[in-house]
Design a protein around this motif. Structure first.
Motif, PDB file in Angstrom:
ATOM      1  N   ASP A  81     105.242  28.417  47.881  1.00 47.45           N
ATOM      2  CA  ASP A  81     104.496  27.965  49.204  1.00 47.45           C
ATOM      3  C   ASP A  81     103.787  29.062  49.666  1.00 47.45           C
ATOM      4  O   ASP A  81     104.319  29.978  50.219  1.00 47.45           O
ATOM      5  N   ASP A  82     102.398  29.001  49.764  1.00 44.18           N
ATOM      6  CA  ASP A  82     101.628  29.585  50.243  1.00 44.18           C
ATOM      7  C   ASP A  82     101.696  31.139  50.230  1.00 44.18           C
ATOM      8  O   ASP A  82     101.594  32.044  50.727  1.00 44.18           O
ATOM      9  N   ILE A 187      87.387  24.372  49.655  1.00 39.57           N
ATOM     10  CA  ILE A 187      88.514  25.892  49.951  1.00 39.57           C
ATOM     11  C   ILE A 187      87.572  26.765  50.864  1.00 39.57           C
ATOM     12  O   ILE A 187      86.303  26.902  50.409  1.00 39.57           O
ATOM     13  N   VAL A 188      88.199  27.326  51.544  1.00 36.07           N
ATOM     14  CA  VAL A 188      87.275  28.259  52.528  1.00 36.07           C
ATOM     15  C   VAL A 188      87.973  29.639  52.415  1.00 36.07           C
ATOM     16  O   VAL A 188      89.219  29.868  52.700  1.00 36.07           O
ATOM     17  N   ILE A 189      87.114  30.597  51.952  1.00 32.39           N
ATOM     18  CA  ILE A 189      87.723  31.970  51.758  1.00 32.39           C
ATOM     19  C   ILE A 189      87.103  32.923  52.684  1.00 32.39           C
ATOM     20  O   ILE A 189      85.962  32.859  53.102  1.00 32.39           O
ATOM     21  N   ASP A 190      87.693  34.053  53.064  1.00 31.45           N
ATOM     22  CA  ASP A 190      87.141  35.139  53.745  1.00 31.45           C
ATOM     23  C   ASP A 190      87.826  36.403  53.461  1.00 31.45           C
ATOM     24  O   ASP A 190      88.846  36.525  52.995  1.00 31.45           O
ATOM     25  N   GLY A 191      87.059  37.503  53.909  1.00 31.03           N
ATOM     26  CA  GLY A 191      87.469  38.940  53.728  1.00 31.03           C
ATOM     27  C   GLY A 191      87.226  39.336  52.430  1.00 31.03           C
ATOM     28  O   GLY A 191      87.327  40.649  52.274  1.00 31.03           O
ATOM     29  N   ASN A 207      93.585  47.040  53.114  1.00 33.79           N
ATOM     30  CA  ASN A 207      94.183  46.592  54.406  1.00 33.79           C
ATOM     31  C   ASN A 207      93.168  45.637  55.036  1.00 33.79           C
ATOM     32  O   ASN A 207      92.942  45.648  56.244  1.00 33.79           O
ATOM     33  N   VAL A 208      92.319  44.676  54.380  1.00 34.71           N
ATOM     34  CA  VAL A 208      91.384  43.979  54.882  1.00 34.71           C
ATOM     35  C   VAL A 208      92.064  42.440  54.996  1.00 34.71           C
ATOM     36  O   VAL A 208      92.688  42.191  54.222  1.00 34.71           O
ATOM     37  N   TYR A 209      91.925  41.901  56.198  1.00 36.80           N
ATOM     38  CA  TYR A 209      92.342  40.519  56.117  1.00 36.80           C
ATOM     39  C   TYR A 209      91.625  39.477  55.331  1.00 36.80           C
ATOM     40  O   TYR A 209      90.399  39.378  55.420  1.00 36.80           O
ATOM     41  N   GLN A 210      92.156  39.173  54.359  1.00 35.12           N
ATOM     42  CA  GLN A 210      91.952  37.975  53.247  1.00 35.12           C
ATOM     43  C   GLN A 210      92.547  36.675  53.490  1.00 35.12           C
ATOM     44  O   GLN A 210      93.749  36.598  53.629  1.00 35.12           O
ATOM     45  N   SER A 211      91.690  35.804  53.708  1.00 34.18           N
ATOM     46  CA  SER A 211      92.178  34.335  53.964  1.00 34.18           C
ATOM     47  C   SER A 211      91.707  33.399  52.856  1.00 34.18           C
ATOM     48  O   SER A 211      90.710  33.334  52.221  1.00 34.18           O
ATOM     49  N   PHE A 212      92.582  32.309  52.708  1.00 33.90           N
ATOM     50  CA  PHE A 212      92.335  31.370  51.398  1.00 33.90           C
ATOM     51  C   PHE A 212      92.795  30.120  51.955  1.00 33.90           C
ATOM     52  O   PHE A 212      94.043  29.727  52.070  1.00 33.90           O
ATOM     53  N   GLU A 213      92.063  29.084  52.687  1.00 35.63           N
ATOM     54  CA  GLU A 213      92.336  27.834  52.954  1.00 35.63           C
ATOM     55  C   GLU A 213      92.027  26.767  51.964  1.00 35.63           C
ATOM     56  O   GLU A 213      90.954  26.669  51.753  1.00 35.63           O
TER      57      GLU A 213
END
Length: 268
Positions: A81-82, A187-191, A207-213
């Motif tokens: 889960d995530d 899908i939206v990614i960032d970082g 230590n970069v904020y990486q997001s994966f929605e």
């Protein structure tokens, strides 16, 4: 799966499985170590059909984006889960997974050629070649290859065709959606742009904020919606519509900075 079984593109599945395992182990720490990938929406992956699924995403690096997707998809299918904790999910990876990439990029060295074997649908871009703007016809063989991949499994595409943010959506993606009627998952990614170099091979910053929605599949009227309407839906879904060009609120910047500080403390 037999030792000599092949996919529709003639790639040996036994070889492909081992390449995914090896590349997955080598790349895992880039998303759970140097940086911690924050995932949202893995339940969407678990409920998808085995074939005719098209993932659409914004694009930040040549290779890290796709590698992250292989990690997240396989981890989700194995029940996580995530999370991509414990790389054991790669022991039995999903083999009918493909991604659309520029042919010249996938021929640019040994690693890209290995990556291509893992699942690239290599196409000739109609608008750019070798760093120059061009204007040429879409090859029907490229469309046929995408159709073949959708018939066999899942396809990842980056409808802007570039890592530069807020570039226009290529209408070819909308034509494919209308023609083959896949389940379309945004899908939206960032970082990724901040943590990796442009190719996505070298860790540029830790230590970069990486997001994966992973968002819910788009509702599309395949018969009646126009190409322009589908293009606009894609723009909003992957958050690349011009309306998303806004200044990030100060409180959001502070919250992200605090999260990065916490992650840095945990790493040390």
């Amino acid at each position: 799966m037999g030792l000599f079984d092949k996919n529709p593109f003639g790639h040996n599945l036994f070889v492909k499985k081992w390449l995914i395992r090896i590349l997955g182990v080598l790349s895992h720490r880039r998303f759970r170590g140097f940086n911690e990938l924050q995932i949202e929406g893995s339940d969407v992956i678990k409920n998808l059909p085995d074939t005719n699924v098209l993932f659409i995403s914004n694009h930040q690096t040549y290779f890290a984006d796709v590698v992250a997707m292989f990690h997240v998809f396989n981890a989700s299918l194995s029940g996580r889960d995530d999370s991509i904790k414990n790389v054991g999910y790669l022991w039995q990876p999903k083999l009918n997974m493909y991604y659309v990439a520029a042919k010249e990029t996938m021929r640019s060295g040994l690693l890209p050629k290995i990556m291509a074997y893992v699942g690239s649908i290599s196409i000739e871009r109609t608008w750019r070649s070798e760093g120059k703007d061009v204007n040429r016809q879409v090859k029907m063989s490229d469309i046929s290859a995408i159709s073949k991949a959708l018939d066999d499994g899942w396809v990842i595409t980056f409808p802007q065709g570039t890592t530069t943010p807020f570039k226009p959506i290529r209408k070819g993606t909308a034509h494919i959606i209308k023609r083959y009627k896949p389940v379309v998952v945004p899908i939206v990614i960032d970082g990724f742009r901040r943590s990796f170099d442009k190719k996505g091979l070298r860790v540029k910053k830790k230590n970069v904020y990486q997001s994966f929605e992973i968002k819910q599949p788009l509702e599309i009227d395949y018969e009646n919606e126009t190409i322009d309407s589908i293009v606009e839906k894609i723009e909003y879904a992957i958050e690349q519509h011009p309306s998303f060009l806004k200044v990030i609120p100060q409180e959001e910047l502070i919250a992200k900075e605090e999260l990065n500080k916490q992650r840095e403390w945990l790493e040390n």
